[in-house]
Design a protein around this motif. Sequence first.
Motif, PDB file in Angstrom:
ATOM      1  N   TYR A   1     -12.888 -27.299  -2.554  1.00 45.56           N
ATOM      2  CA  TYR A   1     -12.474 -28.218  -1.492  1.00 45.56           C
ATOM      3  C   TYR A   1     -13.505 -29.334  -1.390  1.00 45.56           C
ATOM      4  CZ  TYR A   1     -10.522 -29.761   2.988  1.00 45.56           C
ATOM      5  OH  TYR A   1      -9.933 -30.500   3.985  1.00 45.56           O
ATOM      6  N   ASN A   2     -13.048 -30.586  -1.537  1.00 45.38           N
ATOM      7  CA  ASN A   2     -13.961 -31.709  -1.666  1.00 45.38           C
ATOM      8  C   ASN A   2     -13.492 -32.914  -0.852  1.00 45.38           C
ATOM      9  OD1 ASN A   2     -15.782 -30.669  -4.071  1.00 45.38           O
ATOM     10  ND2 ASN A   2     -13.674 -30.217  -4.637  1.00 45.38           N
TER      11      ASN A   2
ATOM     12  N   GLY B   1      -3.544 -34.727   0.150  1.00 46.74           N
ATOM     13  CA  GLY B   1      -2.469 -35.105   1.067  1.00 46.74           C
ATOM     14  C   GLY B   1      -2.350 -34.172   2.252  1.00 46.74           C
ATOM     15  N   LYS B   2      -3.009 -34.510   3.363  1.00 44.80           N
ATOM     16  CA  LYS B   2      -2.923 -33.765   4.625  1.00 44.80           C
ATOM     17  C   LYS B   2      -3.400 -32.322   4.499  1.00 44.80           C
ATOM     18  CE  LYS B   2       0.278 -35.028   7.586  1.00 44.80           C
ATOM     19  NZ  LYS B   2       1.543 -35.321   8.273  1.00 44.80           N
ATOM     20  N   LEU B   3      -4.324 -32.077   3.586  1.00 47.24           N
ATOM     21  CA  LEU B   3      -4.851 -30.723   3.391  1.00 47.24           C
ATOM     22  C   LEU B   3      -6.100 -30.550   4.250  1.00 47.24           C
ATOM     23  CD1 LEU B   3      -4.505 -30.512  -0.506  1.00 47.24           C
ATOM     24  CD2 LEU B   3      -2.859 -29.796   1.236  1.00 47.24           C
ATOM     25  N   ILE B   4      -5.902 -30.409   5.561  1.00 44.15           N
ATOM     26  CA  ILE B   4      -7.053 -30.357   6.464  1.00 44.15           C
ATOM     27  C   ILE B   4      -7.227 -29.000   7.128  1.00 44.15           C
ATOM     28  CG2 ILE B   4      -6.689 -32.810   6.950  1.00 44.15           C
ATOM     29  CD1 ILE B   4      -6.014 -31.946   9.860  1.00 44.15           C
ATOM     30  N   THR B   5      -6.273 -28.087   6.935  1.00 44.28           N
ATOM     31  CA  THR B   5      -6.362 -26.763   7.539  1.00 44.28           C
ATOM     32  C   THR B   5      -6.270 -25.692   6.454  1.00 44.28           C
ATOM     33  OG1 THR B   5      -3.979 -26.901   7.986  1.00 44.28           O
ATOM     34  CG2 THR B   5      -5.482 -27.419   9.811  1.00 44.28           C
ATOM     35  N   PRO B   6      -6.787 -24.491   6.716  1.00 45.36           N
ATOM     36  CA  PRO B   6      -6.847 -23.461   5.673  1.00 45.36           C
ATOM     37  C   PRO B   6      -5.494 -23.114   5.064  1.00 45.36           C
ATOM     38  CG  PRO B   6      -8.228 -22.855   7.539  1.00 45.36           C
ATOM     39  CD  PRO B   6      -7.469 -24.060   7.965  1.00 45.36           C
TER      40      PRO B   6
ATOM     41  N   MET C   1       0.126 -22.912  -5.346  1.00 47.93           N
ATOM     42  CA  MET C   1       1.106 -23.670  -6.126  1.00 47.93           C
ATOM     43  C   MET C   1       0.540 -24.145  -7.455  1.00 47.93           C
ATOM     44  SD  MET C   1       3.760 -23.371  -4.387  1.00 47.93           S
ATOM     45  CE  MET C   1       4.802 -24.391  -5.413  1.00 47.93           C
ATOM     46  N   GLY C   2      -0.762 -23.973  -7.671  1.00 50.72           N
ATOM     47  CA  GLY C   2      -1.317 -24.304  -8.974  1.00 50.72           C
ATOM     48  C   GLY C   2      -2.468 -25.288  -8.980  1.00 50.72           C
ATOM     49  N   ALA C   3      -2.903 -25.773  -7.824  1.00 46.53           N
ATOM     50  CA  ALA C   3      -4.017 -26.720  -7.790  1.00 46.53           C
ATOM     51  C   ALA C   3      -5.327 -26.019  -8.130  1.00 46.53           C
ATOM     52  CB  ALA C   3      -4.121 -27.369  -6.415  1.00 46.53           C
ATOM     53  N   ASP C   4      -6.150 -26.678  -8.937  1.00 46.77           N
ATOM     54  CA  ASP C   4      -7.494 -26.164  -9.216  1.00 46.77           C
ATOM     55  C   ASP C   4      -8.469 -26.552  -8.111  1.00 46.77           C
ATOM     56  OD1 ASP C   4      -7.171 -25.055 -11.994  1.00 46.77           O
ATOM     57  OD2 ASP C   4      -6.529 -27.115 -12.379  1.00 46.77           O
ATOM     58  N   PHE C   5      -8.238 -27.733  -7.537  1.00 42.30           N
ATOM     59  CA  PHE C   5      -9.099 -28.251  -6.471  1.00 42.30           C
ATOM     60  C   PHE C   5      -8.226 -28.924  -5.416  1.00 42.30           C
ATOM     61  CE2 PHE C   5     -11.484 -28.493 -10.440  1.00 42.30           C
ATOM     62  CZ  PHE C   5     -12.663 -27.844 -10.122  1.00 42.30           C
TER      63      PHE C   5
ATOM     64  N   PHE D   1     -17.653 -28.027   8.686  1.00 40.56           N
ATOM     65  CA  PHE D   1     -16.203 -28.079   8.465  1.00 40.56           C
ATOM     66  C   PHE D   1     -15.849 -27.518   7.099  1.00 40.56           C
ATOM     67  CE2 PHE D   1     -12.773 -30.876   6.619  1.00 40.56           C
ATOM     68  CZ  PHE D   1     -11.707 -30.162   7.134  1.00 40.56           C
ATOM     69  N   HIS D   2     -16.580 -27.946   6.082  1.00 44.38           N
ATOM     70  CA  HIS D   2     -16.316 -27.453   4.728  1.00 44.38           C
ATOM     71  C   HIS D   2     -16.500 -25.943   4.658  1.00 44.38           C
ATOM     72  CE1 HIS D   2     -17.636 -26.304   0.654  1.00 44.38           C
ATOM     73  NE2 HIS D   2     -16.753 -27.200   0.243  1.00 44.38           N
ATOM     74  N   ALA D   3     -17.606 -25.459   5.185  1.00 41.09           N
ATOM     75  CA  ALA D   3     -17.913 -24.025   5.090  1.00 41.09           C
ATOM     76  C   ALA D   3     -16.874 -23.182   5.821  1.00 41.09           C
ATOM     77  CB  ALA D   3     -19.311 -23.758   5.652  1.00 41.09           C
ATOM     78  N   ASN D   4     -16.463 -23.613   7.017  1.00 41.63           N
ATOM     79  CA  ASN D   4     -15.513 -22.821   7.792  1.00 41.63           C
ATOM     80  C   ASN D   4     -14.111 -22.868   7.192  1.00 41.63           C
ATOM     81  OD1 ASN D   4     -17.055 -21.670  10.011  1.00 41.63           O
ATOM     82  ND2 ASN D   4     -17.409 -23.764  10.666  1.00 41.63           N
ATOM     83  N   LEU D   5     -13.732 -24.011   6.619  1.00 39.32           N
ATOM     84  CA  LEU D   5     -12.417 -24.057   5.968  1.00 39.32           C
ATOM     85  C   LEU D   5     -12.397 -23.137   4.751  1.00 39.32           C
ATOM     86  CD1 LEU D   5      -9.932 -26.824   5.512  1.00 39.32           C
ATOM     87  CD2 LEU D   5     -10.690 -25.661   3.447  1.00 39.32           C
TER      88      LEU D   5
END
Length: 521
Positions: free
Chosen positions: A151-152, A381-386, A395-399, A450-454
């Motif tokens: 997650y970046n 794209g709107k990937l802000i929650t776990p 679905m196949g995403a590496d990152f 935020f990064h660590a908790n997600l």
Amino acid sequence: MLSPQLQSWLDTFITWLELGLLLALVIALLTALVLWFQDRYLQTAHSIRRNYPLIGRFRYFFEHLGEFFRQYFFAMDREELPFNRAQRSWVYRAAKNLSNTVAFGSTKQNGAGRMVFLNTPFPTLEKNAAETMPVMIGPHARQPYVARSFYNISGMSFGALSKPAVRALSHGASLAGCWLNTGEGGLAPWHLEGHCDVIFQIGTARYGVRDADGGLDDARLEQVAQRPEVKMIEIKLSQGAKPGKGGILPGPKVTEEIASIRGIPVGQPSISPNGQPDVGNAADLLDMIHHVRDVTGKPTGIKAVIGSWQWLEDLFMEIHERGLDSAPDFITIDSGDGGTGAAPMSLMDDVGLNLSESLPLVVDLLDGFALRERIRVIASGKLITPNMVAWAIAMGADFCVSARGYMFALGCIQAMQCNRNTCPTGVTTHNPRLQRGLVPAEKAQRVAYFHANLVKEVETIAHSCGVGEPRELRRHHVRLVNSNGDSIPMEELWPPIERGLYLTEGRPSLHAPFARFRVGA
């Protein structure tokens, strides 16, 4: 009793106060009269003001206040767009490292489009959990990149973002161990300040690596790539905010510093071309990828909003004709439902596929053309929650990458003023008075939290589904609720494609992927 001197002073003060109030009243009445006359007889542009002079002006005032009343008083927790209060609240608490537990049941309605992860009675115990290992990108580049986090931080330009915001993201990414994408605005000193991993984006205007005519300057590109912080190069074809249109930076935001970094005139609007100028087909795109990778020695990929996907078939066939080393090292798939940038509403609302369709489509095409192991997939794209990040990985995403999630971590309140240079939290403004509110040292820690908790909660979802770590999630772990309230397995909506199928049985027909998507809908 007051002394005579004090009483005299008080009487004089009251007299002057009365005169001041009377004068203010006279001025107010004269001003109202002038405005009434102007509305009624002089202006012809506004019908409401012409029919209801003076009173009609309050319409604009209440219209402006309506944004704030809807956000804070009237809208329910899960009603707002583009991000509702429940989503924003989760990010805020995660960024402050506060508990995100809730009580008394979910407030999320079981409506169409909701994703449900399938838990198991035998979840992965904490002691058996596997560490999410780093993944290599660009094995054919002279300097491959081993990315530590799934997650970046997505592309946000210095110019669109303020200096303290970029500084906070740079230090926050370093603390979190994730990468930071520069966006198309060039490489600023503030991207490098925290010594985090940096992805340099080449936009359609080639800011920061352009020559006098707007073409690609190899010397400048090589100079950028020599920075040890720069790990990869991303060639942007299109972005979620405005598929088919270039970046827009209003003139007031083009300061001397930004103009110097981008190589453009001060104070003039910065409008990028709506596509890479010398790329007109799959062959041209592979030529550019090869050239950039050869000059920089760094992994090189592309970013695009998926609309028509036939160009991907052409691209993948061309790769097999040239050899696997010609392929882009990654593809960043951006969702067509908007983003951080200023954009025409017609493009933000109605052009480009949403990530819910484009991500599985691209993954299946890569499988069908036997390129899944060669090309890494980055979802945006709107990937802000776990739950959204876990879905994308299944679905196949590496990152996964996010821009607005990290903006919320910086303190963004969704004031919808990113394009006006009036952002009240200092995130997207170059007004020094407003920037003062954003303290980089404080916000960098929030970015890291935020990064660590997600990441932690994505791992929690994965363990609940019985797998050791998030990248073991698959489509069979997720179901999608349809319009009648029933749920459908994602592997039924998007059945896995046999590796190399399209190489042995010919390219998929134009409508084959969407025919699969409609199954059970």
